[in-house]
Design a protein around this motif. Structure first.
Motif, PDB file in Angstrom:
ATOM      1  N   PRO A 226      -3.685   3.932  -2.696  1.00 24.81           N
ATOM      2  CA  PRO A 226      -3.971   2.589  -3.214  1.00 24.81           C
ATOM      3  C   PRO A 226      -3.455   1.470  -2.303  1.00 24.81           C
ATOM      4  CG  PRO A 226      -2.013   3.464  -4.259  1.00 24.81           C
ATOM      5  CD  PRO A 226      -2.488   4.534  -3.307  1.00 24.81           C
ATOM      6  N   ARG A 227      -3.974   0.267  -2.560  1.00 24.33           N
ATOM      7  CA  ARG A 227      -3.537  -0.941  -1.844  1.00 24.33           C
ATOM      8  C   ARG A 227      -3.821  -2.158  -2.724  1.00 24.33           C
ATOM      9  NH1 ARG A 227      -3.096  -3.112   3.628  1.00 24.33           N
ATOM     10  NH2 ARG A 227      -3.730  -5.304   3.648  1.00 24.33           N
ATOM     11  N   LEU A 228      -2.883  -3.107  -2.718  1.00 24.12           N
ATOM     12  CA  LEU A 228      -3.065  -4.385  -3.399  1.00 24.12           C
ATOM     13  C   LEU A 228      -2.684  -5.511  -2.447  1.00 24.12           C
ATOM     14  CD1 LEU A 228      -1.485  -3.586  -6.889  1.00 24.12           C
ATOM     15  CD2 LEU A 228      -3.883  -4.188  -6.486  1.00 24.12           C
ATOM     16  N   ASP A 229      -3.442  -6.617  -2.496  1.00 24.32           N
ATOM     17  CA  ASP A 229      -3.111  -7.836  -1.758  1.00 24.32           C
ATOM     18  C   ASP A 229      -2.890  -8.950  -2.768  1.00 24.32           C
ATOM     19  OD1 ASP A 229      -3.563  -7.749   1.417  1.00 24.32           O
ATOM     20  OD2 ASP A 229      -4.924  -6.316   0.470  1.00 24.32           O
TER      21      ASP A 229
ATOM     22  N   ASP B  94      -4.281  -0.420  -8.761  1.00 21.12           N
ATOM     23  CA  ASP B  94      -5.273   0.064  -7.806  1.00 21.12           C
ATOM     24  C   ASP B  94      -5.140   1.573  -7.651  1.00 21.12           C
ATOM     25  OD1 ASP B  94      -7.401  -0.780  -5.759  1.00 21.12           O
ATOM     26  OD2 ASP B  94      -6.109   0.545  -4.602  1.00 21.12           O
ATOM     27  N   ASP B  95      -6.263   2.183  -7.241  1.00 24.89           N
ATOM     28  CA  ASP B  95      -6.291   3.632  -7.060  1.00 24.89           C
ATOM     29  C   ASP B  95      -6.538   4.021  -5.602  1.00 24.89           C
ATOM     30  OD1 ASP B  95      -6.521   6.365  -7.301  1.00 24.89           O
ATOM     31  OD2 ASP B  95      -8.447   6.323  -8.316  1.00 24.89           O
ATOM     32  N   ASP B  96      -7.677   3.624  -5.000  1.00 27.24           N
ATOM     33  CA  ASP B  96      -8.078   4.202  -3.708  1.00 27.24           C
ATOM     34  C   ASP B  96      -8.380   3.183  -2.608  1.00 27.24           C
ATOM     35  OD1 ASP B  96      -7.944   6.795  -4.756  1.00 27.24           O
ATOM     36  OD2 ASP B  96     -10.012   6.707  -5.485  1.00 27.24           O
ATOM     37  N   SER B  97      -7.978   1.914  -2.754  1.00 24.93           N
ATOM     38  CA  SER B  97      -8.393   0.889  -1.795  1.00 24.93           C
ATOM     39  C   SER B  97      -7.796   1.063  -0.409  1.00 24.93           C
ATOM     40  CB  SER B  97      -8.036  -0.506  -2.319  1.00 24.93           C
ATOM     41  OG  SER B  97      -8.753  -0.798  -3.487  1.00 24.93           O
ATOM     42  N   ASN B  98      -6.740   1.871  -0.261  1.00 23.75           N
ATOM     43  CA  ASN B  98      -6.141   2.103   1.061  1.00 23.75           C
ATOM     44  C   ASN B  98      -6.799   3.262   1.798  1.00 23.75           C
ATOM     45  OD1 ASN B  98      -4.187   1.204   2.955  1.00 23.75           O
ATOM     46  ND2 ASN B  98      -2.902   2.979   2.511  1.00 23.75           N
ATOM     47  N   GLY B  99      -7.802   3.896   1.169  1.00 27.12           N
ATOM     48  CA  GLY B  99      -8.461   5.044   1.772  1.00 27.12           C
ATOM     49  C   GLY B  99      -7.641   6.307   1.608  1.00 27.12           C
TER      50      GLY B  99
ATOM     51  N   THR C  41      -1.544   6.307  -7.172  1.00 27.01           N
ATOM     52  CA  THR C  41      -1.974   5.041  -7.757  1.00 27.01           C
ATOM     53  C   THR C  41      -0.850   4.031  -7.608  1.00 27.01           C
ATOM     54  OG1 THR C  41      -1.185   5.672  -9.960  1.00 27.01           O
ATOM     55  CG2 THR C  41      -3.490   6.175  -9.425  1.00 27.01           C
TER      56      THR C  41
ATOM     57  N   ASP D 228       0.839  -1.199   0.000  1.00 30.20           N
ATOM     58  CA  ASP D 228       0.000   0.000   0.000  1.00 30.20           C
ATOM     59  C   ASP D 228       0.875   1.250   0.000  1.00 30.20           C
ATOM     60  OD1 ASP D 228       0.360   1.085   2.819  1.00 30.20           O
ATOM     61  OD2 ASP D 228      -0.475  -0.864   3.324  1.00 30.20           O
TER      62      ASP D 228
END
Length: 451
Positions: A414-417, A405-410, A392, A384
Motif C-alpha cells: 500500500p501507499r498513501l499521500d 490503502d491496499d495495493d497503490s505501492n505495487g 494494507t 508506503d
C-alpha cells in the motif's frame, strides 16, 4: 541592506514560484560560531536536493540547480574580520551550493570543489559577520547524502613572533574532551542507513596513545559526535568505505574505546556496538588512515533489531483506535525530507471492514507507530510499505480523519499521500495490516515532498 535586497528578490520572483523559492526568511538548522572556532573545519551532514529551480526563482543568472525553500543551515557568525570563510560540499552526486551572505548577497557554485562538488569562498567581513544561510542542492534534480564543511583562513598570515619559535608540541591523542560535527539521531532513524562524507586523516600514531589498542593515525578531535537516543532494541553497525586503507575508532556513550582495521574486508573497517548503555548518549567517531596519508571516505551507520519485534498483543475484536498509542516518534517535515524507514510486523486480528475502515483486510487495535509531526506546512507526506505478504495501510491523521490503502505501492503493497497542514501537524497514527489476516515482516517508509 538585506531587507532591500530581499524586496528586489521577491519582486523578481512574483508568481506561483515565489512562495516556493529559496528564502532566507525561512529557518534552517541554526548554529553560532566565531571565526576562531571555524579555524578548525566543522562538518555537517545534509541531504542534497530540492524541488525549486533557480531559473524559476529570479536567480537563473547565478547558475542552474534545484534547491529547497528553507536553508539547510543558518549560521550566525561573529569575529570574522581577520578571516575569509570557505564553504564546500562533498557528495555522492552532482551537488550545487547556494549561499545568502550576511549583507544579503546571493552566491552560487556548482563544481569548484572538484568531483562535481561545489565550493564558495567569502572574503570580506561584510559578507560573514552576521547570518549566513546555506542551501545544498543538486545540479539536475534528485538527491543524495552529502556533507557541508565550513572553515576559516586568516586573510593575512600573522607576523612571526619576535622570540624564537618553541619546539613543536607533541601531537595530541584522540580525546572525547573535544567534539566533532554534532548530529542527533534515534535508533528508528538509523534503521534507514545513514551515510556521511569524511576525510580519513590524522597525524598521531595510535601506538603512542595508551587508552586504546590500535594501529594507524588519528586526529585529536573526532570527525563526528553523534547524540543517539531510542537505541534499546537495536545494535549499531558502523563501517567505512574509502579510497585508502582506513581505520576506525569509536568512544561509545559509556566512554569505552572500540577499534577496528579491516572488519569490513581489507581495506575497510567495521564495528558493531550493542547495549543501551553503550549507545544511548554521545558516541564519538574517528576515521583514521593506516599509513597517515589522508583520503576521502564515507562513514556508514545503520541499526538492526537485537531481536525481531514481536507483534503487539491485541484484544480480540478490537478495532483500530487512536485512543491507544504505538511506538512514539517525534520528527519534523524537514527531517522526513530524507526518507525514513521503520521496521514493523504487518498483520492483525480484526477485520477492518467491520470497523467502517477501508475495503478489507485485518489490523490490530493498537497502532504500530504514533508519529508526532511538526513543521509540515510546506510539505506533503508519502507513506508506503514494503513487505513479504499482501499488506494494507491505515492512517489516522492529525485531524482525526481515517485513510486506508491496499495495493497503490505495487507488488500488493500500500501507499498513501497526505497533503495539508491540518492532516499532518500533530499526532498521526499508522497501522500496517494484511489483507488475508496472516503476518509478515515489513518496512514502513515515510518521506516528505515540497508542496
Amino acid at each position: 541592506m538585506r531587507l532591500f535586497l530581499a524586496s528586489i528578490f521577491l519582486f523578481l520572483s512574483m508568481g506561483v514560484a515565489a512562495l516556493a523559492c529559496p528564502a532566507y526568511q525561512l529557518a534552517g538548522g541554526s548554529f553560532t560560531y566565531t571565526g576562531d572556532q571555524l579555524y578548525t573545519p566543522t562538518t555537517f551532514g545534509v541531504q542534497a536536493g530540492g524541488d525549486n529551480s533557480l531559473a524559476n526563482c529570479g536567480l537563473g543568472t547565478l547558475g542552474s540547480g534545484n534547491f529547497r525553500s528553507a536553508p539547510d543551515y543558518s549560521f550566525d557568525l561573529s569575529g570574522m574580520d581577520s578571516y575569509r570563510l570557505v564553504i564546500d560540499v562533498d557528495s555522492t552526486c552532482d551537488a550545487a551550493l547556494l549561499v545568502n551572505t550576511a549583507n544579503g548577497q546571493w552566491l552560487f557554485d556548482d563544481d569548484s570543489n572538484g568531483n562535481l562538488d561545489p565550493r564558495i569562498e567569502l572574503a570580506t567581513a561584510a559578507q560573514t559577520n552576521g547570518r549566513v544561510d546555506v542551501w545544498v542542492g543538486t545540479f539536475a534534480g534528485g538527491g543524495c547524502s552529502a556533507t557541508v564543511t565550513l572553515e576559516t583562513f586568516l586573510t593575512q598570515a600573522p607576523a612571526p613572533a619576535p622570540t624564537p619559535a618553541p619546539a613543536p608540541a607533541p601531537a595530541s591523542c584522540p580525546t572525547w574532551n573535544t567534539q566533532g560535527a554534532q548530529i542527533q539521531l534515534t535508533g528508528d532513524q538509523l534503521y534507514a542507513p545513514q551515510r556521511y562524507g569524511v576525510q580519513a586523516q590524522g597525524t598521531t600514531p595510535a601506538s603512542n596513545c595508551g587508552e586504546f589498542q590500535g594501529t594507524g593515525y588519528f586526529s585529536a578531535a573526532p570527525q563526528y559526535s553523534f547524540y543517539l537516543s531510542g537505541m534499546d532494541p537495536y545494535r549499531l553497525a558502523i563501517d567505512v568505505v574509502a579510497e585508502c586503507d582506513t581505520t576506525l575508532l569509536v568512544n561509545s556513550a559509556d566512554t569505552t574505546w572500540h577499534f577496528d582495521d579491516d572488519g569490513a574486508g581489507y581495506p575497510n573497517p567495521r564495528l558493531e556496538l550493542v547495549g543501551a548503555q553503550a549507545l544511548n548518549g554521545r558516541v564519538d567517531v574517528w576515521v583514521g588512515s593506516y599509513s597517515g596519508t589522508p583520503c576521502n571516505a564515507t562513514l556508514n551507520m545503520e541499526t538492526f533489531y537485537v531481536t525481531a519485534p514481536a507483534p503487539q498483543p491485541q484484544q480480540a475484536g478490537g478495532c483500530p483506535s487512536f485512543a491507544l498509542s504505538g511506538q512514539q516518534v517525534n520528527i519534523t517535515g524537514q527531517q522526513l525530507y530524507s526518507p525514513q524507514a521503520y521496521g514493523v510486523q504487518a498483520g492483525g486480528g480484526t477485520p477492518v471492514g467491520d470497523c467502517g475502515i477501508g475495503a478489507g483486510g485485518y489490523a490490530n487495535a493498537t497502532p504500530d507507530y504514533t508519529f508526532f509531526l511538526s513543521g509540515m506546512d510546506q510539505y506533503r507526506l508519502a507513506i508506503d510499505v514494503d513487505s513479504q505478504c499482501d499488506s494494507t495501510l491505515i492512517v489516522n491523521a492529525a485531524n482525526g480523519q481515517w485513510f486506508y490503502d491496499d495495493d497503490s505501492n505495487g507488488n500488493l503493497d500500500p501507499r498513501l499521500d497526505l497533503r495539508g497542514a491540518h492532516l499532518l501537524n500533530g499526532r498521526v497514527d499508522v497501522w500496517v495490516g494484511t489483507f488475508s489476516g496472516d503476518s509478515c515482516p515489513a518496512t514502513l517508509n515515510m518521506e516528505t515532498w515540497n508542496n
